[in-house]
Write a protein that holds these residues in place. Structure first.
Motif, PDB file in Angstrom:
ATOM      1  N   HIS A  23       0.863  -1.171  -0.006  1.00 38.00           N
ATOM      2  CA  HIS A  23       0.002   0.215  -0.075  1.00 38.00           C
ATOM      3  C   HIS A  23       0.825   1.198  -0.059  1.00 38.00           C
ATOM      4  N   ARG A  41      -5.970   4.631  -7.270  1.00 38.85           N
ATOM      5  CA  ARG A  41      -7.113   4.601  -6.339  1.00 38.85           C
ATOM      6  C   ARG A  41      -8.398   3.766  -6.695  1.00 38.85           C
ATOM      7  N   GLU A  43     -10.985   0.790  -7.010  1.00 35.72           N
ATOM      8  CA  GLU A  43     -11.411   0.159  -5.618  1.00 35.72           C
ATOM      9  C   GLU A  43     -11.170  -1.264  -5.706  1.00 35.72           C
ATOM     10  N   TRP A  46      -7.492  -1.726  -4.173  1.00 34.41           N
ATOM     11  CA  TRP A  46      -7.676  -1.602  -2.646  1.00 34.41           C
ATOM     12  C   TRP A  46      -8.435  -2.673  -1.812  1.00 34.41           C
ATOM     13  N   TYR A  70     -10.582   2.214  -0.332  1.00 38.90           N
ATOM     14  CA  TYR A  70      -9.295   2.909   0.369  1.00 38.90           C
ATOM     15  C   TYR A  70      -9.884   3.606   1.478  1.00 38.90           C
TER      16      TYR A  70
END
Length: 560
Positions: A23, A41, A43, A46, A70
């Protein structure tokens, strides 16, 4: 970008590459250009990072209140109170318990130094008052609780009586001028005591019936006993419960059903205690006939094999309680959502003296005041004892309990017994595991709703009674441990998020009721440590804007 301004790599390829990064690196590469920032970013990216980093089972969905993966990753990373910001060292012996006022402005600490200290919860926490209980023959203070409007503080401690005998006592201290208002005996001392409402508290007493048989009486006490009129009752008996096999009632607390307003009221199943239930199933024989038949069998030598003295006492006590216990009243289960019904929750047992069951008893509206007869409602001669409304068997030594803020869930620390153990002597409880299990029970269904949380450990031998206090906030649950750490778990994902270092046993933890990013821990190392989240620390330290650092500043406190 190529010469024409288009991307050299499509988003799908960047996505596959970013999956190999952690991350920290994903956020770093997101600064390269707009395309990389958009992919960084993503989805789905994350979501993968979340499950991989936090090791959450993929069967567990995202928290229902989360707006993105996120943001959820950041919440667990940045809002856990894991940064030590202050160490309070005003106690000079083991610190045993911590409790916040409901407003969060004050908290109290109890210690083996026999003081209860009141602290002001400001940016820099400071000591506001200290009460020494040694002049009242106390050995130490062990527990405290603010009443609902924070005007009174209940303090529980160990009292040294005649011939150095130890019992418990509860003191009520006014928060207006820190004067002692009243003192109430409390036996055994690990009943602790608790508030039922703003002015009435619950204490316990223990009466021995035999070597391993006793009777626990729970009393309702007015906090202002010293100033009430002699014509007004200041105490009333709530419940009288028989204890078998050296067990006693301990660790009382009150669950307020009205707090969980969005759901229907807590409805414990009306189930008699196991020992009573077995006797009720014995072919419809009346209790009096059963007891007389048992005595006849003994006198005529028909009891085989021969019973030990302990087994004989237990059998007689079971038959007696069957004939002298008030049955559960099934019609008491109101479905009125506006009901002010409360439930008394406590540890108990039926096999040995170490607490291994949770008892639940409903408190009716007319029982919530000391008005009326001192001994409570009138009883028939065949209703000497009160039955429990529900019993939860833990199959292990219970060492801590705590309620969620809405009083919907009960969290229980326990150390498990061996799976198929048989208890033949109530004075010799089974061995217990070093690993602590943190169970979660839904007080609507009376069932365990999640797998037990684990990480913390304890080492006290099985023959000793001890307590590790835990606390529950909106999103987290925290507990002390005997391995010199406090622990924090996420309630939704059932994962351990932080391990908080001390130099000795951590006895108690407490979240601020208004700010779950503030946590206190108390230890045998005589210190109280104050922990705040990385986000809270950053906000407090911020004096001027630092754009680049603030952009991804939640990464600055990376986990070790």
């Amino acid at each position: 970008m190529d010469a024409g301004g288009g991307p050299l790599l499509p988003d799908s390829v960047l996505y596959e590459i970013f999956l190999y990064l952690d991350h920290v690196d994903v956020l770093s590469v997101g600064l390269v250009c707009q395309q990389w920032h958009a992919v960084a970013r993503d989805e789905f990216l994350w979501k993968e990072l979340f499950y991989r980093y936090y090791r959450v089972s993929r069967e567990v969905p995202r928290h229902p209140a989360a707006v993105s993966w996120y943001d959820e990753f950041q919440r667990l990373y940045d809002t856990i109170p894991c940064v030590e910001v202050q160490a309070l060292k005003e106690h000079n012996d083991q610190v045993l318990h911590l409790s916040f006022s409901h407003s969060g402005c004050l908290f109290a600490s109890c210690s083996k130094d026999c003081t209860v200290k009141i602290w002001s919860n400001e940016l820099d926490i400071s000591l506001q008052h200290s009460s020494n209980m040694r002049p009242y023959n106390w050995s130490y203070t062990q527990f405290s609780q603010f009443n609902s409007d924070d005007s009174l503080l209940l303090v529980s401690g160990v009292f040294v009586g005649p011939h150095n005998s130890s019992s418990g006592e509860i003191a009520v201290i006014s928060m207006e001028n820190f004067t002692l208002l009243s003192r109430v005996r409390n036996k055994p001392y690990d009943v602790f005591g608790c508030w039922l409402n703003e002015t009435n508290l619950i204490s316990g007493n223990l009466h021995r019936i035999g070597r391993i048989t006793s009777c626990s009486v729970l009393w309702l006490n007015n906090a202002f006993q010293g100033v009430e009129s002699e014509n007004v009752n200041v105490v009333k008996r709530l419940f009288k419960i028989q204890n078998l096999n050296a067990s006693t009632i301990r660790t009382v607390m009150v669950a307020d059903c009205s707090r969980d307003s969005e759901e229907e009221e807590v409805k414990p199943k009306q189930t008699p205690e196991p020992a009573v239930q077995e006797l009720l199933d014995e072919g419809g024989v009346t209790a009096e006939d059963g007891l007389q038949q048992f005595f006849d069998d003994i006198m005529e030598g028909r009891v085989r094999p021969a019973m030990t003295e302990t087994e004989l006492e237990t059998k007689v006590a079971e038959l007696f309680v069957r004939s002298r216990t008030k049955p559960p009243e099934l019609n008491l289960l109101s479905t009125d959502s506006n009901s002010k019904t409360k439930y008394l929750i406590f540890t108990t047992g039926c096999l040995t003296y170490s607490p291994h069951q949770i008892g639940i008893k409903r408190i009716l509206p007319h029982q919530m005041t000391t008005a009326g007869p001192v001994l409570g409602e009138e009883r028939r001669s065949d209703e000497f004892f009160d039955s429990l409304d529900h019993v939860i068997d833990i199959h292990g030594h219970i060492i801590g309990m705590g309620l969620s803020p809405d009083h919907r869930y009960l969290y229980v620390n326990s150390r498990a017994w061996p799976r198929d153990c048989v208890i033949s002597d109530p004075m010799q409880p089974p061995p217990i595991a070093e690993e602590i299990d943190l169970h979660v029970f839904d007080l609507k269904t009376m069932k365990e709703v999640k797998r037990a949380l684990r990480a913390h450990r304890a080492y006290t031998p099985n023959e000793e009674c001890f307590f590790i206090f835990l606390d529950v906030s909106r999103d987290f649950v925290a507990s002390g441990a005997e391995d010199r750490h406090g622990y924090i778990w996420d309630r939704h994902y059932n994962i351990c998020l932080a391990k908080l270092q001390h130099d000795n046993v951590v006895n108690s933890v407490a979240f601020s009721p208004v700010e779950q990013e503030l946590l206190l821990t108390a230890s045998d190392d005589t210190t109280i440590k104050v922990w705040r989240s990385p986000r809270a620390v950053r906000i407090q330290q911020a004096r001027k804007p630092r754009p680049r650092k603030l952009l991804f500043s939640w990464l600055m406190n990376q986990k070790s």
